[in-house]
Design a protein around this motif. Structure first.
Motif, PDB file in Angstrom:
ATOM      1  N   THR A  55      14.838 -13.386  16.395  1.00 30.40           N
ATOM      2  CA  THR A  55      14.864 -11.654  15.444  1.00 30.40           C
ATOM      3  C   THR A  55      15.717 -12.737  14.305  1.00 30.40           C
ATOM      4  O   THR A  55      17.004 -12.951  13.851  1.00 30.40           O
ATOM      5  CB  THR A  55      16.148 -10.694  16.234  1.00 30.40           C
ATOM      6  OG1 THR A  55      15.585  -9.991  17.043  1.00 30.40           O
ATOM      7  CG2 THR A  55      16.569  -9.369  14.997  1.00 30.40           C
ATOM      8  N   ALA A  56      14.703 -12.500  13.870  1.00 33.63           N
ATOM      9  CA  ALA A  56      15.099 -13.237  12.155  1.00 33.63           C
ATOM     10  C   ALA A  56      14.887 -12.160  11.036  1.00 33.63           C
ATOM     11  O   ALA A  56      14.255 -10.545  10.771  1.00 33.63           O
ATOM     12  CB  ALA A  56      13.723 -13.915  11.845  1.00 33.63           C
ATOM     13  N   ARG A  57      15.562 -11.778   9.588  1.00 30.46           N
ATOM     14  CA  ARG A  57      16.232 -11.159   8.478  1.00 30.46           C
ATOM     15  C   ARG A  57      16.007 -11.678   7.743  1.00 30.46           C
ATOM     16  O   ARG A  57      16.277 -12.746   7.517  1.00 30.46           O
ATOM     17  CB  ARG A  57      17.949 -10.610   9.699  1.00 30.46           C
ATOM     18  CG  ARG A  57      18.001  -9.536  10.300  1.00 30.46           C
ATOM     19  CD  ARG A  57      18.899  -9.175  10.287  1.00 30.46           C
ATOM     20  NE  ARG A  57      19.586 -10.501  11.043  1.00 30.46           N
ATOM     21  CZ  ARG A  57      19.745 -10.902  12.144  1.00 30.46           C
ATOM     22  NH1 ARG A  57      18.941 -10.098  13.008  1.00 30.46           N
ATOM     23  NH2 ARG A  57      20.150 -12.166  12.628  1.00 30.46           N
ATOM     24  N   ALA A  58      14.924 -11.491   7.242  1.00 25.58           N
ATOM     25  CA  ALA A  58      15.419 -12.182   5.143  1.00 25.58           C
ATOM     26  C   ALA A  58      15.992 -11.051   4.421  1.00 25.58           C
ATOM     27  O   ALA A  58      16.188  -9.915   4.579  1.00 25.58           O
ATOM     28  CB  ALA A  58      13.921 -11.618   4.754  1.00 25.58           C
ATOM     29  N   VAL A  59      16.548 -12.631   3.844  1.00 26.79           N
ATOM     30  CA  VAL A  59      17.995 -11.531   2.643  1.00 26.79           C
ATOM     31  C   VAL A  59      16.969 -12.384   1.534  1.00 26.79           C
ATOM     32  O   VAL A  59      17.444 -13.731   1.278  1.00 26.79           O
ATOM     33  CB  VAL A  59      18.951 -12.244   3.565  1.00 26.79           C
ATOM     34  CG1 VAL A  59      20.120 -11.553   2.363  1.00 26.79           C
ATOM     35  CG2 VAL A  59      19.071 -12.120   4.209  1.00 26.79           C
ATOM     36  N   GLN A 111      12.906  -7.148   8.815  1.00 21.71           N
ATOM     37  CA  GLN A 111      12.965  -7.712   9.978  1.00 21.71           C
ATOM     38  C   GLN A 111      12.248  -8.048  10.771  1.00 21.71           C
ATOM     39  O   GLN A 111      11.227  -7.257  10.646  1.00 21.71           O
ATOM     40  CB  GLN A 111      13.848  -7.025  10.651  1.00 21.71           C
ATOM     41  CG  GLN A 111      14.697  -7.192  11.793  1.00 21.71           C
ATOM     42  CD  GLN A 111      15.683  -7.035  12.257  1.00 21.71           C
ATOM     43  OE1 GLN A 111      16.774  -6.687  11.662  1.00 21.71           O
ATOM     44  NE2 GLN A 111      15.444  -6.105  13.587  1.00 21.71           N
ATOM     45  N   GLY A 112      11.963  -9.178  11.227  1.00 22.50           N
ATOM     46  CA  GLY A 112      10.777  -8.984  12.166  1.00 22.50           C
ATOM     47  C   GLY A 112      11.524 -10.018  13.550  1.00 22.50           C
ATOM     48  O   GLY A 112      11.987 -10.297  13.735  1.00 22.50           O
ATOM     49  N   ALA A 123       8.474 -14.885  14.156  1.00 21.51           N
ATOM     50  CA  ALA A 123       9.937 -13.977  13.466  1.00 21.51           C
ATOM     51  C   ALA A 123       9.980 -14.168  12.065  1.00 21.51           C
ATOM     52  O   ALA A 123      10.415 -13.104  11.462  1.00 21.51           O
ATOM     53  CB  ALA A 123      10.901 -13.950  14.429  1.00 21.51           C
ATOM     54  N   GLU A 124      10.197 -14.476  11.812  1.00 19.57           N
ATOM     55  CA  GLU A 124      10.649 -15.489  10.067  1.00 19.57           C
ATOM     56  C   GLU A 124       8.807 -14.674   8.851  1.00 19.57           C
ATOM     57  O   GLU A 124       9.168 -14.063   8.770  1.00 19.57           O
ATOM     58  CB  GLU A 124      10.962 -16.678   9.791  1.00 19.57           C
ATOM     59  CG  GLU A 124      12.220 -17.254  10.145  1.00 19.57           C
ATOM     60  CD  GLU A 124      11.877 -18.493   9.398  1.00 19.57           C
ATOM     61  OE1 GLU A 124      13.623 -19.173  10.272  1.00 19.57           O
ATOM     62  OE2 GLU A 124      11.113 -19.072   9.748  1.00 19.57           O
TER      63      GLU A 124
END
Length: 245
Positions: free
Chosen positions: A195-199, A207-208, A216-217
């Motif tokens: 699980t990736a979160r783009a901040v 999120q992906g 995921a990114e």
């Protein structure tokens, strides 16, 4: 070593168009779920790692020479379109790779042989096996023959978006800090999900999830890019309100 469904595997090799060392072929087709259930056999993940690099250098070299007038950013987007999980899964389906992949019972029951992530990884593993069997020049021929339609489509369309690159460019245009990615992995090694979160500017914008960090990114970046469209609209609305007042 032979493969269950050896006839199908032999037909796969014919579609790929070059011979592959039999042991490497078995390894390339061994998904981690099968390896886990079989007591810890080697998986195709090392070959996938190698094949990903072979694919990258061949596609990059082709785009560099085929499009001498394009800037680095456009070349990067075209490359991302050609080597994306979705694009490689399409190629894998065209060569009927799915039925040949060795899967565990759980993945088989849930249609793993047609999942984009599994097809993409196995295709890259096959390229790794081709490279170890024949070297870079034969691998180049195989990549360009199989991925050629994606290269042509990218040239015609200007390429699908490489969401991570596009998100970074959009942040720069809006005067925001470059995005950073926070990635977690859960589950056993044979069925790990990331699980990736783009901040952006300290705020999670997208999120992906995916079977690999890079996928995921990309999903998180795509969601963040869409989020920034809403953010930009709000900025414009605030500007209009300020002008009116």
């Amino acid at each position: 070593m032979s493969i269950p469904g050896q006839a199908a595997a032999d037909a796969l090799v014919r579609r790929i168009g070059v011979s592959i060392d039999p042991d490497l072929l078995v390894l390339a087709l061994t998904h981690r779920s099968f390896a886990y259930e079989a007591g810890g056999l080697p998986t195709n993940e090392r070959l996938e790692f190698l094949g990903d690099s072979v694919l990258g250098i061949v596609v990059t070299d082709h785009l560099y020479h085929a499009h001498p007038d394009l800037p680095e950013g456009e070349l990067a987007k075209m490359r991302a379109a050609c080597v994306s999980q979705k694009s490689l899964a399409i190629v894998a389906r065209e060569i009927e790779l799915g039925p040949c992949i060795l899967l565990g019972k759980g993945e088989t029951a849930t249609g793993g042989s047609d999942k984009d992530s599994i097809l993409c990884d196995a295709f890259e593993a096959i390229l790794g096996a081709v490279y170890l069997t024949h070297g870079i020049e034969v691998s180049r021929d195989v990549v360009l023959r199989l991925v050629g339609p994606s290269l042509a489509a990218a040239a015609r369309s200007g390429a699908a978006l490489d969401w991570k690159t596009s998100l970074q460019e959009r942040c720069a245009e809006l005067g925001l800090a470059a995005p950073v990615y926070d990635v977690d992995g859960e589950g056993p090694d044979h069925a790990r999900v990331f699980t990736a979160r783009a901040v952006v500017d300290g705020t999670v914008r997208g999120q992906g999830t995916g079977s690999a960090k890079k996928h995921a990114e990309q999903e998180a970046a795509a969601a963040a890019y869409a989020s920034l469209a809403t953010f930009e609209s709000s900025l414009k609305a605030d500007a209009i309100t300020s002008d009116v007042s």
